[in-house]
Design a protein around this motif. Structure first.
Motif, PDB file in Angstrom:
ATOM      1  N   UNK A 199       0.793  -1.244   0.000  1.00 33.91           N
ATOM      2  CA  UNK A 199       0.000   0.000   0.000  1.00 33.91           C
ATOM      3  C   UNK A 199       0.819   1.285   0.000  1.00 33.91           C
ATOM      4  N   UNK A 200       2.120   1.222   0.298  1.00 34.22           N
ATOM      5  CA  UNK A 200       2.919   2.449   0.258  1.00 34.22           C
ATOM      6  C   UNK A 200       3.074   2.994  -1.158  1.00 34.22           C
ATOM      7  N   UNK A 201       2.682   2.223  -2.166  1.00 34.23           N
ATOM      8  CA  UNK A 201       2.726   2.743  -3.529  1.00 34.23           C
ATOM      9  C   UNK A 201       1.863   3.985  -3.668  1.00 34.23           C
ATOM     10  N   UNK A 202       0.791   4.089  -2.896  1.00 30.71           N
ATOM     11  CA  UNK A 202      -0.111   5.234  -3.045  1.00 30.71           C
ATOM     12  C   UNK A 202       0.539   6.537  -2.574  1.00 30.71           C
ATOM     13  N   UNK A 203       1.392   6.468  -1.549  1.00 31.80           N
ATOM     14  CA  UNK A 203       2.136   7.662  -1.122  1.00 31.80           C
ATOM     15  C   UNK A 203       3.055   8.138  -2.240  1.00 31.80           C
ATOM     16  N   UNK A 204       3.692   7.198  -2.901  1.00 31.91           N
ATOM     17  CA  UNK A 204       4.617   7.573  -3.974  1.00 31.91           C
ATOM     18  C   UNK A 204       3.870   8.087  -5.198  1.00 31.91           C
TER      19      UNK A 204
END
Length: 278
Positions: A199-204
């Motif tokens: 889910x950290x892809x959304x921050x990027x």
């Protein structure tokens, strides 16, 4: 945490397949006796993933209709297996407001993902054997994002996202660099439209600059994750992959899969041999 959710972007216009896709979604093009999107849905189910978000556009209503329950009298045996599969799945839809790149499409899934790892499958690709299941197994081994890749000829590199990395096993690389449609090749390892992401892809994605035509590229966001020191892996898919966004792969998929079909394979082979004079 196990991978139990999938995101399937299916909002593209199918430009490479015009005029066929002028009024019909490319994901609904038939391959033998079922549309492309059905192969993708079956791939997620066979990977033990039963919650799916489809990211569509205003011209994609046929996809929703196909994944709805049929009201056809008679011939139910032709639909029974697929409808039983659909009964076991939860399928949700959201429309991408504007065609603005794969990264933009994926960003629509943040609420659905809700902090979980997820599979990402492009809706116009078929992989055999099941590429997503292979990636899930690798994700569980490394506990880090995994991207499916394949080796491609040098003259096609400029049309793909490409990775470079350190080999950690016979078919797995730890990614060190990745570029979307590079001017100069960094390797011949191309991304093929199957991912397990965290889910950290959304921050990027929220911080990644938009590129040509204002498009937000998923590869750029993944590259930034790697440059920040986050572990990410790539696995060579050793099976077949059909990119149904282009006419040649569509024809190839229909011929090869039809030849393997128990009902029509022999008749098609005889027809082709007769035409080719074999």
């Amino acid at each position: 945490m196990p991978v139990k959710k999938a995101v399937i972007p299916a909002a593209g216009f199918g430009i490479r397949f015009l005029p066929v896709t002028k009024a019909q979604p490319k994901e609904m093009l038939p391959v033998v006796n079922k549309p492309v999107i059905q192969y993708v849905i079956e791939e997620t189910y066979q990977s033990d993933i039963h919650q799916i978000l489809l990211i569509t556009g205003r011209h994609k209503r046929a996809i929703e209709d196909h994944l709805d329950k049929a009201n056809i009298n008679g011939h139910s045996d032709l639909l029974e297996e697929f409808e039983e599969l659909l009964e076991k799945m939860q399928i949700f839809y959201i429309r991408q407001k504007k065609q603005s790149g794969l990264g933009d499409a994926v960003s629509y899934a943040e609420s659905f993902i809700d902090g979980d790892p997820f599979a990402l499958l492009l809706g116009d690709n078929i992989t055999l054997p099941n590429c997503t299941k292979e990636l899930v197994d690798i994700y569980e081994q490394y506990n880090a994002p995994v991207i499916a890749i394949e080796e491609i000829p040098d003259d096609k590199i400029k049309n793909h996202g490409v990775i470079k990395g350190k080999k950690v096993s016979s078919n797995i690389f730890k990614i060190e660099e990745m570029v979307e449609k590079p001017d100069e090749p960094i390797s011949n390892l191309a991304i093929i439209g199957r991912y397990i992401l965290t889910p950290d892809i959304f921050d990027y994605l929220s911080k990644t600059d938009r590129g040509l035509n204002g498009e937000l590229q998923l590869t750029d966001a993944l590259r930034d994750m790697v440059l920040d020191g986050k572990e990410m892996y790539a696995a060579i898919h050793t099976g077949r992959r059909y990119d149904l966004g282009n006419s040649f792969d569509w024809l190839k998929a229909n011929i090869e899969l039809a030849l393997e079909d128990n009902e029509i394979g022999v008749s098609l082979r005889n027809c082709l041999n007769a035409k080719l004079g074999n």
